[in-house]
Design a protein around this motif. Structure first.
Motif, PDB file in Angstrom:
ATOM      1  N   LYS A 199       4.512   0.403 -10.123  1.00 35.93           N
ATOM      2  CA  LYS A 199       4.496  -0.751  -9.223  1.00 35.93           C
ATOM      3  C   LYS A 199       5.913  -1.172  -8.840  1.00 35.93           C
ATOM      4  CE  LYS A 199       1.677  -4.125 -10.296  1.00 35.93           C
ATOM      5  NZ  LYS A 199       0.841  -5.086 -11.050  1.00 35.93           N
ATOM      6  N   GLN A 200       6.802  -1.179  -9.827  1.00 33.82           N
ATOM      7  CA  GLN A 200       8.186  -1.564  -9.579  1.00 33.82           C
ATOM      8  C   GLN A 200       8.858  -0.569  -8.632  1.00 33.82           C
ATOM      9  OE1 GLN A 200      10.522  -1.605 -13.165  1.00 33.82           O
ATOM     10  NE2 GLN A 200      12.301  -2.558 -12.190  1.00 33.82           N
ATOM     11  N   THR A 201       8.606   0.704  -8.831  1.00 30.01           N
ATOM     12  CA  THR A 201       9.196   1.740  -7.984  1.00 30.01           C
ATOM     13  C   THR A 201       8.696   1.624  -6.549  1.00 30.01           C
ATOM     14  OG1 THR A 201       9.372   3.223  -9.871  1.00 30.01           O
ATOM     15  CG2 THR A 201       9.501   4.223  -7.692  1.00 30.01           C
ATOM     16  N   LEU A 202       7.382   1.450  -6.381  1.00 30.27           N
ATOM     17  CA  LEU A 202       6.824   1.307  -5.035  1.00 30.27           C
ATOM     18  C   LEU A 202       7.351   0.053  -4.346  1.00 30.27           C
ATOM     19  CD1 LEU A 202       3.127   2.423  -5.599  1.00 30.27           C
ATOM     20  CD2 LEU A 202       4.927   3.660  -4.377  1.00 30.27           C
ATOM     21  N   ALA A 203       7.463  -1.032  -5.098  1.00 30.17           N
ATOM     22  CA  ALA A 203       7.998  -2.276  -4.528  1.00 30.17           C
ATOM     23  C   ALA A 203       9.429  -2.066  -4.045  1.00 30.17           C
ATOM     24  CB  ALA A 203       7.937  -3.398  -5.551  1.00 30.17           C
ATOM     25  N   GLY A 204      10.222  -1.348  -4.818  1.00 30.11           N
ATOM     26  CA  GLY A 204      11.600  -1.070  -4.412  1.00 30.11           C
ATOM     27  C   GLY A 204      11.680  -0.135  -3.210  1.00 30.11           C
ATOM     28  N   LEU A 205      10.828   0.877  -3.186  1.00 31.90           N
ATOM     29  CA  LEU A 205      10.838   1.831  -2.070  1.00 31.90           C
ATOM     30  C   LEU A 205      10.448   1.198  -0.742  1.00 31.90           C
ATOM     31  CD1 LEU A 205       9.176   5.029  -3.621  1.00 31.90           C
ATOM     32  CD2 LEU A 205      11.505   4.847  -2.712  1.00 31.90           C
ATOM     33  N   PHE A 206       9.467   0.283  -0.795  1.00 30.12           N
ATOM     34  CA  PHE A 206       8.896  -0.233   0.441  1.00 30.12           C
ATOM     35  C   PHE A 206       9.142  -1.719   0.669  1.00 30.12           C
ATOM     36  CE2 PHE A 206       6.125   3.355  -0.886  1.00 30.12           C
ATOM     37  CZ  PHE A 206       6.477   4.209   0.140  1.00 30.12           C
ATOM     38  N   LYS A 207      10.161  -2.281   0.008  1.00 36.41           N
ATOM     39  CA  LYS A 207      10.394  -3.725   0.118  1.00 36.41           C
ATOM     40  C   LYS A 207      10.683  -4.177   1.546  1.00 36.41           C
ATOM     41  CE  LYS A 207      15.262  -3.485  -0.984  1.00 36.41           C
ATOM     42  NZ  LYS A 207      16.299  -3.720  -1.921  1.00 36.41           N
TER      43      LYS A 207
ATOM     44  N   ARG B   2     -12.049   1.672   3.482  1.00 39.20           N
ATOM     45  CA  ARG B   2     -12.970   0.796   4.217  1.00 39.20           C
ATOM     46  C   ARG B   2     -12.805  -0.656   3.769  1.00 39.20           C
ATOM     47  NH1 ARG B   2     -18.033   3.297   3.630  1.00 39.20           N
ATOM     48  NH2 ARG B   2     -17.303   4.753   5.204  1.00 39.20           N
ATOM     49  N   ALA B   3     -12.615  -0.870   2.481  1.00 39.97           N
ATOM     50  CA  ALA B   3     -12.420  -2.232   1.976  1.00 39.97           C
ATOM     51  C   ALA B   3     -11.149  -2.843   2.556  1.00 39.97           C
ATOM     52  CB  ALA B   3     -12.364  -2.222   0.455  1.00 39.97           C
ATOM     53  N   LEU B   4     -10.074  -2.070   2.592  1.00 41.26           N
ATOM     54  CA  LEU B   4      -8.823  -2.572   3.169  1.00 41.26           C
ATOM     55  C   LEU B   4      -9.000  -2.862   4.659  1.00 41.26           C
ATOM     56  CD1 LEU B   4      -5.839  -3.300   3.016  1.00 41.26           C
ATOM     57  CD2 LEU B   4      -5.302  -0.871   3.358  1.00 41.26           C
ATOM     58  N   TYR B   5      -9.696  -1.984   5.356  1.00 42.06           N
ATOM     59  CA  TYR B   5      -9.926  -2.197   6.798  1.00 42.06           C
ATOM     60  C   TYR B   5     -10.693  -3.497   7.026  1.00 42.06           C
ATOM     61  CZ  TYR B   5     -11.632  -1.673  11.527  1.00 42.06           C
ATOM     62  OH  TYR B   5     -11.923  -1.902  12.850  1.00 42.06           O
ATOM     63  N   ASP B   6     -11.776  -3.676   6.295  1.00 49.68           N
ATOM     64  CA  ASP B   6     -12.596  -4.884   6.456  1.00 49.68           C
ATOM     65  C   ASP B   6     -11.799  -6.138   6.133  1.00 49.68           C
ATOM     66  OD1 ASP B   6     -14.740  -3.291   7.194  1.00 49.68           O
ATOM     67  OD2 ASP B   6     -15.692  -3.354   5.206  1.00 49.68           O
ATOM     68  N   LEU B   7     -11.017  -6.091   5.073  1.00 49.95           N
ATOM     69  CA  LEU B   7     -10.207  -7.239   4.679  1.00 49.95           C
ATOM     70  C   LEU B   7      -9.137  -7.548   5.728  1.00 49.95           C
ATOM     71  CD1 LEU B   7     -10.111  -9.172   2.268  1.00 49.95           C
ATOM     72  CD2 LEU B   7      -8.407  -7.677   1.235  1.00 49.95           C
ATOM     73  N   ALA B   8      -8.485  -6.523   6.223  1.00 50.98           N
ATOM     74  CA  ALA B   8      -7.441  -6.716   7.238  1.00 50.98           C
ATOM     75  C   ALA B   8      -8.032  -7.316   8.514  1.00 50.98           C
ATOM     76  CB  ALA B   8      -6.751  -5.387   7.543  1.00 50.98           C
TER      77      ALA B   8
ATOM     78  N   SER C  11      -0.842  -5.467   2.549  1.00 53.32           N
ATOM     79  CA  SER C  11      -0.580  -4.054   2.252  1.00 53.32           C
ATOM     80  C   SER C  11       0.063  -3.887   0.882  1.00 53.32           C
ATOM     81  CB  SER C  11       0.327  -3.438   3.312  1.00 53.32           C
ATOM     82  OG  SER C  11      -0.281  -3.492   4.575  1.00 53.32           O
ATOM     83  N   ALA C  12       1.023  -4.749   0.547  1.00 53.12           N
ATOM     84  CA  ALA C  12       1.698  -4.668  -0.752  1.00 53.12           C
ATOM     85  C   ALA C  12       0.722  -4.991  -1.885  1.00 53.12           C
ATOM     86  CB  ALA C  12       2.885  -5.619  -0.785  1.00 53.12           C
ATOM     87  N   ARG C  13      -0.114  -6.014  -1.674  1.00 54.32           N
ATOM     88  CA  ARG C  13      -1.103  -6.360  -2.707  1.00 54.32           C
ATOM     89  C   ARG C  13      -2.103  -5.222  -2.888  1.00 54.32           C
ATOM     90  NH1 ARG C  13      -1.142 -11.187   0.173  1.00 54.32           N
ATOM     91  NH2 ARG C  13      -3.339 -10.941   0.730  1.00 54.32           N
ATOM     92  N   PHE C  14      -2.496  -4.593  -1.800  1.00 55.53           N
ATOM     93  CA  PHE C  14      -3.438  -3.479  -1.873  1.00 55.53           C
ATOM     94  C   PHE C  14      -2.828  -2.296  -2.621  1.00 55.53           C
ATOM     95  CE2 PHE C  14      -5.521   0.330  -0.177  1.00 55.53           C
ATOM     96  CZ  PHE C  14      -6.835   0.036  -0.498  1.00 55.53           C
ATOM     97  N   LEU C  15      -1.578  -1.995  -2.327  1.00 49.35           N
ATOM     98  CA  LEU C  15      -0.882  -0.900  -3.005  1.00 49.35           C
ATOM     99  C   LEU C  15      -0.805  -1.167  -4.512  1.00 49.35           C
ATOM    100  CD1 LEU C  15       0.451   1.758  -2.218  1.00 49.35           C
ATOM    101  CD2 LEU C  15       2.585   0.531  -1.901  1.00 49.35           C
ATOM    102  N   ASN C  16      -0.515  -2.403  -4.884  1.00 51.53           N
ATOM    103  CA  ASN C  16      -0.484  -2.775  -6.305  1.00 51.53           C
ATOM    104  C   ASN C  16      -1.860  -2.626  -6.948  1.00 51.53           C
ATOM    105  OD1 ASN C  16       2.233  -3.350  -6.680  1.00 51.53           O
ATOM    106  ND2 ASN C  16       2.004  -5.454  -5.966  1.00 51.53           N
TER     107      ASN C  16
END
Length: 187
Positions: free
Chosen positions: A59-67, A12-18, A74-79
């Motif tokens: 964080k490094q792995t996710l950044a590499g997977l989804f760069k 919900r927080a991500l939805y509201d922010l987006a 979305s990237a900041r939220f994932l972090n």
């Protein structure tokens, strides 16, 4: 999958922010990418939930997977999720976000199962039928190949399920024959 209160709050927080930043559709598309990935990559979900693995490595792995497909909000939220030690809940949070977005925007998800991929003509037929039967609703249709189907199709619209497969028809016929009183006479 478990829908915890915390997961729903993050979604919900991500939805509201987006929505506040006018990036709702962009974030929704990126969250769908994440949802599809995590739905299939169970080993990655297990790896993400391992508390021994350092946050920086996750964080490094996710950044590499989804760069190439996740950026900005979305990237900041994932972090943030990883930093808050909620990485075991990433799939649930993303799934809850996608569900929330669809609900708020009136989007119906339709999954058509078939023995082989649908042809463009068949896809158009389904789209026309859905447009006629679900007016004022945006529809996201997905074709899923189901190898156990011999022919026909299955369709899931929200929580409703329609079985027009050969196996489904045979099962219905069998059930009808078994319940017909004239056919089950005792000798």
């Amino acid at each position: 999958m478990q829908h915890s209160k915390a997961n729903i709050r993050y979604a919900r927080a991500l939805y509201d922010l987006a929505e506040e930043y006018g990036q709702g559709e962009q974030v929704y598309e990126q969250m769908r990418v994440l949802m599809d990935f995590f739905a299939e990559a169970k080993q990655v979900r297990v790896w993400m939930s391992n508390p021994v693995i350092p946050v920086a490595l996750k964080k490094q792995t996710l950044a590499g997977l989804f760069k190439d497909c996740i950026d900005g909000l979305s990237a900041r939220f994932l972090n943030l999720i990883v930093e808050k030690n909620r990485s075991a809940d990433v799939y649930g949070i993303v799934h809850d976000f996608v569900d929330l977005y669809r609900k708020k925007k009136g989007i119906a998800r339709v999954v058509v199962g078939s023995a082989q991929p649908l042809s463009p003509t068949e896809i158009k037929t389904f789209e026309n039928w859905l447009e006629k039967n679900l007016p004022d609703t945006e529809v996201e249709m997905t074709n899923k190949v189901v190898s156990r189907l011999l022919g026909g199709f299955t369709m899931r619209v929200g929580w409703q399920f329609v079985d027009c497969s050969v196996a489904g028809r045979l099962h219905a016929l069998r059930r009808e024959l078994l319940t017909d009183k004239t056919l089950t006479r005792t000798f």
